[in-house]
Design a protein around this motif. Structure first.
Motif, PDB file in Angstrom:
ATOM      1  N   ASN A 174       0.835  -1.216   0.000  1.00  0.00           N
ATOM      2  CA  ASN A 174       0.000   0.000   0.000  1.00  0.00           C
ATOM      3  C   ASN A 174       0.861   1.254   0.000  1.00  0.00           C
ATOM      4  OD1 ASN A 174      -2.255  -1.548  -0.012  1.00  0.00           O
ATOM      5  ND2 ASN A 174      -2.899  -1.104   2.069  1.00  0.00           N
ATOM      6  N   GLY A 175       1.945   1.232   0.783  1.00  0.00           N
ATOM      7  CA  GLY A 175       2.845   2.391   0.861  1.00  0.00           C
ATOM      8  C   GLY A 175       3.489   2.703  -0.480  1.00  0.00           C
ATOM      9  N   GLU A 176       3.916   1.643  -1.171  1.00  0.00           N
ATOM     10  CA  GLU A 176       4.556   1.820  -2.487  1.00  0.00           C
ATOM     11  C   GLU A 176       3.549   2.313  -3.522  1.00  0.00           C
ATOM     12  OE1 GLU A 176       8.009  -1.639  -2.080  1.00  0.00           O
ATOM     13  OE2 GLU A 176       5.975  -2.178  -2.720  1.00  0.00           O
ATOM     14  N   ILE A 177       2.333   1.788  -3.446  1.00  0.00           N
ATOM     15  CA  ILE A 177       1.284   2.238  -4.378  1.00  0.00           C
ATOM     16  C   ILE A 177       0.965   3.712  -4.126  1.00  0.00           C
ATOM     17  CG2 ILE A 177      -1.150   1.958  -5.053  1.00  0.00           C
ATOM     18  CD1 ILE A 177      -0.813  -1.052  -4.337  1.00  0.00           C
ATOM     19  N   ALA A 178       0.880   4.086  -2.830  1.00  0.00           N
ATOM     20  CA  ALA A 178       0.595   5.485  -2.467  1.00  0.00           C
ATOM     21  C   ALA A 178       1.654   6.416  -3.064  1.00  0.00           C
ATOM     22  CB  ALA A 178       0.551   5.625  -0.944  1.00  0.00           C
ATOM     23  N   ALA A 179       2.925   6.020  -2.954  1.00  0.00           N
ATOM     24  CA  ALA A 179       4.018   6.842  -3.488  1.00  0.00           C
ATOM     25  C   ALA A 179       3.930   6.929  -5.014  1.00  0.00           C
ATOM     26  CB  ALA A 179       5.370   6.256  -3.071  1.00  0.00           C
ATOM     27  N   ARG A 180       3.616   5.802  -5.652  1.00  0.00           N
ATOM     28  CA  ARG A 180       3.555   5.757  -7.124  1.00  0.00           C
ATOM     29  C   ARG A 180       2.424   6.638  -7.654  1.00  0.00           C
ATOM     30  NH1 ARG A 180       4.720   1.460 -10.909  1.00  0.00           N
ATOM     31  NH2 ARG A 180       6.280   0.800  -9.392  1.00  0.00           N
ATOM     32  N   LEU A 181       1.265   6.623  -6.979  1.00  0.00           N
ATOM     33  CA  LEU A 181       0.090   7.342  -7.481  1.00  0.00           C
ATOM     34  C   LEU A 181      -0.115   8.700  -6.797  1.00  0.00           C
ATOM     35  CD1 LEU A 181      -2.479   4.382  -7.756  1.00  0.00           C
ATOM     36  CD2 LEU A 181      -1.011   5.332  -9.540  1.00  0.00           C
ATOM     37  N   VAL A 182       0.821   9.038  -5.904  1.00  0.00           N
ATOM     38  CA  VAL A 182       0.741  10.287  -5.133  1.00  0.00           C
ATOM     39  C   VAL A 182      -0.602  10.381  -4.395  1.00  0.00           C
ATOM     40  CG1 VAL A 182       1.332  12.735  -5.145  1.00  0.00           C
ATOM     41  CG2 VAL A 182       2.065  11.305  -7.046  1.00  0.00           C
ATOM     42  N   LEU A 183      -0.867   9.357  -3.602  1.00  0.00           N
ATOM     43  CA  LEU A 183      -2.066   9.302  -2.771  1.00  0.00           C
ATOM     44  C   LEU A 183      -1.634   9.021  -1.332  1.00  0.00           C
ATOM     45  CD1 LEU A 183      -4.175   6.850  -4.987  1.00  0.00           C
ATOM     46  CD2 LEU A 183      -4.549   9.315  -4.796  1.00  0.00           C
ATOM     47  N   SER A 184      -2.533   9.207  -0.395  1.00  0.00           N
ATOM     48  CA  SER A 184      -2.218   8.809   0.976  1.00  0.00           C
ATOM     49  C   SER A 184      -2.394   7.295   1.084  1.00  0.00           C
ATOM     50  CB  SER A 184      -3.149   9.497   1.974  1.00  0.00           C
ATOM     51  OG  SER A 184      -4.440   8.915   1.903  1.00  0.00           O
ATOM     52  N   GLU A 185      -1.693   6.695   2.048  1.00  0.00           N
ATOM     53  CA  GLU A 185      -1.790   5.250   2.230  1.00  0.00           C
ATOM     54  C   GLU A 185      -3.226   4.852   2.604  1.00  0.00           C
ATOM     55  OE1 GLU A 185       0.804   1.807   4.463  1.00  0.00           O
ATOM     56  OE2 GLU A 185       1.714   3.765   4.144  1.00  0.00           O
ATOM     57  N   ALA A 186      -3.888   5.714   3.387  1.00  0.00           N
ATOM     58  CA  ALA A 186      -5.276   5.441   3.798  1.00  0.00           C
ATOM     59  C   ALA A 186      -6.197   5.370   2.578  1.00  0.00           C
ATOM     60  CB  ALA A 186      -5.769   6.521   4.758  1.00  0.00           C
ATOM     61  N   THR A 187      -5.955   6.263   1.605  1.00  0.00           N
ATOM     62  CA  THR A 187      -6.765   6.267   0.377  1.00  0.00           C
ATOM     63  C   THR A 187      -6.545   4.986  -0.405  1.00  0.00           C
ATOM     64  OG1 THR A 187      -6.633   8.674   0.256  1.00  0.00           O
ATOM     65  CG2 THR A 187      -7.245   7.537  -1.762  1.00  0.00           C
ATOM     66  N   VAL A 188      -5.281   4.546  -0.485  1.00  0.00           N
ATOM     67  CA  VAL A 188      -4.973   3.300  -1.202  1.00  0.00           C
ATOM     68  C   VAL A 188      -5.681   2.127  -0.525  1.00  0.00           C
ATOM     69  CG1 VAL A 188      -3.154   1.653  -1.806  1.00  0.00           C
ATOM     70  CG2 VAL A 188      -2.747   4.114  -2.078  1.00  0.00           C
ATOM     71  N   LYS A 189      -5.659   2.126   0.804  1.00  0.00           N
ATOM     72  CA  LYS A 189      -6.309   1.052   1.561  1.00  0.00           C
ATOM     73  C   LYS A 189      -7.812   1.017   1.257  1.00  0.00           C
ATOM     74  CE  LYS A 189      -6.044  -1.040   6.137  1.00  0.00           C
ATOM     75  NZ  LYS A 189      -5.632  -0.911   7.524  1.00  0.00           N
ATOM     76  N   THR A 190      -8.410   2.220   1.149  1.00  0.00           N
ATOM     77  CA  THR A 190      -9.836   2.313   0.801  1.00  0.00           C
ATOM     78  C   THR A 190     -10.082   1.739  -0.590  1.00  0.00           C
ATOM     79  OG1 THR A 190     -10.072   4.283   2.163  1.00  0.00           O
ATOM     80  CG2 THR A 190     -11.772   3.926   0.509  1.00  0.00           C
TER      81      THR A 190
END
Length: 223
Positions: A174-190
């Motif tokens: 989730n952390g890596e996806i957040a960095a790649r898409l410039v989102l917060s980790e919480a948003t990725v989790k959602t």
């Protein structure tokens, strides 16, 4: 809350070792054991279990078919496949059958305990990167791998959710996806939660498998 564990393995010595490890934990209890799949299914009819530790190679009914039958029930226990080596087609088939992950039989006790707790809480315990390696090796066994660029189910996803799904399938956290898409980790989790709900999947491992089956991600490459 105590996690009720069932041990399914045809090797009595191995079950004894696992039972000793689990018995020492304040939050775990071994409530049932079985030496093969047929016996396991029989025991599960009358015993409430949260997590099943499942050997794959057993007489009468192997762990893959046993897992498939368990996961076809309503509100089934979580299944954690035990295997002797990681690039194992049985482990791959177990994930396809609905297992929440797999562990090597010689895993250190601490890792096994963490895996049981993680599976019980709803996480998949096989790292997506390990699943990815499994799929790179065994994807040709998938009936639809690479042949169907899209699946009806995937049409339910938003463009952003599809983006996230591809990155999950590539083994990113989730952390890596957040960095790649410039989102917060919480948003990725959602987003991941919505993907699971919309596609009727249990965990990230099943996301990876579906991404390969539908051709969203291809063996040895990216989506």
């Amino acid at each position: 809350m105590t996690i009720r564990v069932m041990l399914v393995d045809d090797q009595v010595l191995l079950r004894t070792g696992f039972r000793m490890v689990l018995a020492a934990q304040p939050d775990m209890e071994v409530v049932a054991e079985a030496g093969d799949g047929v016996e396991a299914l029989e025991v599960l009819r009358s015993t409430a279990v949260d997590v099943v530790l499942m050997d794959v190679r057993m007489p009468k009914l192997d762990g893959v078919e046993t897992t498939r039958r368990i996961c076809a029930d309503t509100d089934p226990p979580k299944v954690l496949i035990l295997t002797t080596f990681d690039l194992d087609e049985y482990a791959f088939s177990g994930l396809k059958a609905g297992a929440s992950g797999f562990m090597l039989k010689d895993v250190p006790p601490g890792e096994l305990l963490a895996a049981i707790r993680a599976v019980h809480s709803g996480d998949a315990v096989v790292a997506p990167s390990t699943t990815r390696r499994l799929l790179d090796r065994f994807a040709p066994m998938l009936p639809s791998a690479g042949k169907q660029p899209a699946h009806k189910e995937l049409e339910r996803l938003t463009e952003r959710e599809r983006e996230v799904m591809v990155l999950v399938a590539q083994g990113l956290s989730n952390g890596e996806i957040a960095a790649r898409l410039v989102l917060s980790e919480a948003t990725v989790k959602t987003h991941v939660g919505r993907i699971l709900t919309k596609l009727g999947l249990r965990d990230r491992v099943q996301v990876v498998v579906l991404a390969y089956e539908t051709g969203l991600v291809r063996a040895g490459g990216h989506g």
